[in-house]
Scaffold this motif. Sequence first.
Motif, PDB file in Angstrom:
ATOM      1  N   VAL A  39      -6.267  82.581  37.678  1.00 24.02           N
ATOM      2  CA  VAL A  39      -5.624  83.740  37.553  1.00 24.02           C
ATOM      3  C   VAL A  39      -6.334  85.104  37.890  1.00 24.02           C
ATOM      4  O   VAL A  39      -5.603  86.100  37.981  1.00 24.02           O
ATOM      5  CB  VAL A  39      -4.856  83.956  36.195  1.00 24.02           C
ATOM      6  N   ALA A  40      -7.704  84.940  37.995  1.00 25.53           N
ATOM      7  CA  ALA A  40      -8.640  86.108  38.262  1.00 25.53           C
ATOM      8  C   ALA A  40      -9.553  85.707  39.102  1.00 25.53           C
ATOM      9  O   ALA A  40     -10.343  84.665  38.514  1.00 25.53           O
ATOM     10  CB  ALA A  40      -8.795  86.656  37.288  1.00 25.53           C
ATOM     11  N   GLN A  41     -10.159  86.370  40.000  1.00 27.88           N
ATOM     12  CA  GLN A  41     -11.498  86.129  40.603  1.00 27.88           C
ATOM     13  C   GLN A  41     -12.342  87.448  41.107  1.00 27.88           C
ATOM     14  O   GLN A  41     -11.636  88.379  41.323  1.00 27.88           O
ATOM     15  CB  GLN A  41     -11.221  85.431  42.032  1.00 27.88           C
ATOM     16  N   VAL A  42     -13.565  87.415  40.431  1.00 30.07           N
ATOM     17  CA  VAL A  42     -14.232  88.697  40.791  1.00 30.07           C
ATOM     18  C   VAL A  42     -15.822  87.987  41.273  1.00 30.07           C
ATOM     19  O   VAL A  42     -16.077  87.112  41.287  1.00 30.07           O
ATOM     20  CB  VAL A  42     -14.501  89.192  39.218  1.00 30.07           C
ATOM     21  N   GLY A  43     -16.214  89.076  42.082  1.00 29.70           N
ATOM     22  CA  GLY A  43     -17.765  88.860  42.406  1.00 29.70           C
ATOM     23  C   GLY A  43     -18.702  89.644  41.928  1.00 29.70           C
ATOM     24  O   GLY A  43     -19.773  89.497  42.405  1.00 29.70           O
ATOM     25  N   ARG A  44     -18.533  90.453  40.916  1.00 27.64           N
ATOM     26  CA  ARG A  44     -19.393  91.365  40.230  1.00 27.64           C
ATOM     27  C   ARG A  44     -19.768  90.948  38.750  1.00 27.64           C
ATOM     28  O   ARG A  44     -18.341  90.855  38.211  1.00 27.64           O
ATOM     29  CB  ARG A  44     -19.367  92.603  40.758  1.00 27.64           C
ATOM     30  N   GLY A  45     -20.666  91.077  38.038  1.00 31.30           N
ATOM     31  CA  GLY A  45     -20.486  90.910  36.691  1.00 31.30           C
ATOM     32  C   GLY A  45     -19.920  91.852  35.914  1.00 31.30           C
ATOM     33  O   GLY A  45     -19.493  91.955  34.725  1.00 31.30           O
ATOM     34  N   ASP A  46     -19.953  93.250  36.397  1.00 32.72           N
ATOM     35  CA  ASP A  46     -19.521  94.349  35.607  1.00 32.72           C
ATOM     36  C   ASP A  46     -17.988  94.653  35.778  1.00 32.72           C
ATOM     37  O   ASP A  46     -17.367  95.488  35.083  1.00 32.72           O
ATOM     38  CB  ASP A  46     -20.092  95.647  36.080  1.00 32.72           C
ATOM     39  N   GLU A  47     -17.310  93.558  36.569  1.00 33.61           N
ATOM     40  CA  GLU A  47     -15.956  93.581  36.635  1.00 33.61           C
ATOM     41  C   GLU A  47     -15.264  92.577  35.700  1.00 33.61           C
ATOM     42  O   GLU A  47     -14.024  92.450  35.631  1.00 33.61           O
ATOM     43  CB  GLU A  47     -15.469  93.220  37.799  1.00 33.61           C
ATOM     44  N   ILE A  48     -16.202  91.803  35.153  1.00 36.19           N
ATOM     45  CA  ILE A  48     -15.718  90.443  34.165  1.00 36.19           C
ATOM     46  C   ILE A  48     -14.750  90.870  33.206  1.00 36.19           C
ATOM     47  O   ILE A  48     -13.586  90.308  33.109  1.00 36.19           O
ATOM     48  CB  ILE A  48     -16.698  89.692  33.975  1.00 36.19           C
ATOM     49  N   VAL A  49     -15.214  91.771  32.169  1.00 32.84           N
ATOM     50  CA  VAL A  49     -14.368  91.885  31.065  1.00 32.84           C
ATOM     51  C   VAL A  49     -13.216  92.659  31.356  1.00 32.84           C
ATOM     52  O   VAL A  49     -12.384  92.358  30.856  1.00 32.84           O
ATOM     53  CB  VAL A  49     -15.497  92.615  30.057  1.00 32.84           C
ATOM     54  N   GLY A  50     -13.124  93.689  32.347  1.00 28.66           N
ATOM     55  CA  GLY A  50     -12.064  94.449  32.835  1.00 28.66           C
ATOM     56  C   GLY A  50     -10.864  93.663  33.332  1.00 28.66           C
ATOM     57  O   GLY A  50      -9.750  93.712  32.748  1.00 28.66           O
ATOM     58  N   ARG A  51     -11.202  92.610  34.118  1.00 30.32           N
ATOM     59  CA  ARG A  51     -10.187  91.846  34.757  1.00 30.32           C
ATOM     60  C   ARG A  51      -9.846  90.671  33.545  1.00 30.32           C
ATOM     61  O   ARG A  51      -8.558  90.418  33.524  1.00 30.32           O
ATOM     62  CB  ARG A  51     -11.024  90.972  35.733  1.00 30.32           C
ATOM     63  N   ALA A  52     -10.676  90.239  32.699  1.00 30.08           N
ATOM     64  CA  ALA A  52     -10.357  89.569  31.676  1.00 30.08           C
ATOM     65  C   ALA A  52      -9.436  89.991  30.464  1.00 30.08           C
ATOM     66  O   ALA A  52      -8.258  89.512  30.121  1.00 30.08           O
ATOM     67  CB  ALA A  52     -11.461  88.942  30.794  1.00 30.08           C
ATOM     68  N   LEU A  53      -9.732  91.350  30.407  1.00 31.97           N
ATOM     69  CA  LEU A  53      -8.656  92.224  29.526  1.00 31.97           C
ATOM     70  C   LEU A  53      -7.258  92.357  30.154  1.00 31.97           C
ATOM     71  O   LEU A  53      -6.176  92.132  29.381  1.00 31.97           O
ATOM     72  CB  LEU A  53      -9.019  93.467  29.134  1.00 31.97           C
ATOM     73  N   LEU A  54      -7.150  92.292  31.456  1.00 35.45           N
ATOM     74  CA  LEU A  54      -5.846  92.388  32.114  1.00 35.45           C
ATOM     75  C   LEU A  54      -5.236  90.876  32.416  1.00 35.45           C
ATOM     76  O   LEU A  54      -4.209  90.762  31.954  1.00 35.45           O
ATOM     77  CB  LEU A  54      -6.013  92.972  33.731  1.00 35.45           C
ATOM     78  N   ALA A  55      -6.156  89.897  32.711  1.00 35.71           N
ATOM     79  CA  ALA A  55      -5.379  88.656  33.020  1.00 35.71           C
ATOM     80  C   ALA A  55      -5.325  87.685  31.749  1.00 35.71           C
ATOM     81  O   ALA A  55      -4.542  86.659  32.060  1.00 35.71           O
ATOM     82  CB  ALA A  55      -6.389  87.913  34.104  1.00 35.71           C
ATOM     83  N   ARG A  56      -6.185  87.838  30.803  1.00 34.77           N
ATOM     84  CA  ARG A  56      -5.948  87.095  29.585  1.00 34.77           C
ATOM     85  C   ARG A  56      -6.296  85.775  29.949  1.00 34.77           C
ATOM     86  O   ARG A  56      -5.430  84.798  29.542  1.00 34.77           O
ATOM     87  CB  ARG A  56      -4.804  87.238  28.645  1.00 34.77           C
TER      88      ARG A  56
END
Length: 210
Positions: A39-56
């Motif tokens: 449900v979500a893909q990121v290429g940077r470590g500082d994007e992980i938590v923000g995307r996880a909060l949105l994608a759950r």
Amino acid sequence: MPRDHRPARHTRVLLAEDQGTVRGALALLLGMEADIEVVAQVGRGDEIVGRALLARPDVALLDIELPGRSGLDAAAELRDEVPDCRVLILTTSGRPGHLRRAMEAGAAGFLVKDGPVEELAEAIRAVLRGETVVDPALAAAALGAGPNPLTAREREALAAVVDGATVADIAGRLRLSESTVRNHLSAAIGKTGTRDRMEAARAARQQGWL
């Protein structure tokens, strides 16, 4: 309180990997599993938590070496910010120190990337059931390696050395005096049995302490 991690019809997965081709291949292969959805893909470590909060996501697959922030640091924040999300660390460098840090950060699993995707998919299902999944060879190596001897400040100072920072730079970054930074670096050099701070930083990274 975190919910009971029982298998659902579709397990929602967040994938953090800085190499686009690897990330795309993993997402494609995992997406072929009937019960897994990326449900979500990121290429940077500082994007992980923000995307996880949105994608759950139910499970986060995190590489360790990521730009912006390490997967291990992100795992620790995920534990607090998205407690429903189970974390699996994926890495090409199976270092005992990394395994210890991953477990301390609350990760539910630690696997090397070169395994078949079927094993990864089963690991995702296992951690969702509340199990812990660790590469057996790495677990054995970690038990024999002993704990990380470096303090948090010594690790921060050595990590900055790896980035090419001077003593003055490190002092400013950590809000410490230059003499205190030198003391931390000297202690780290002694604990790693090396000759200077650059060697100490390399040795600590090879052990997975950084």
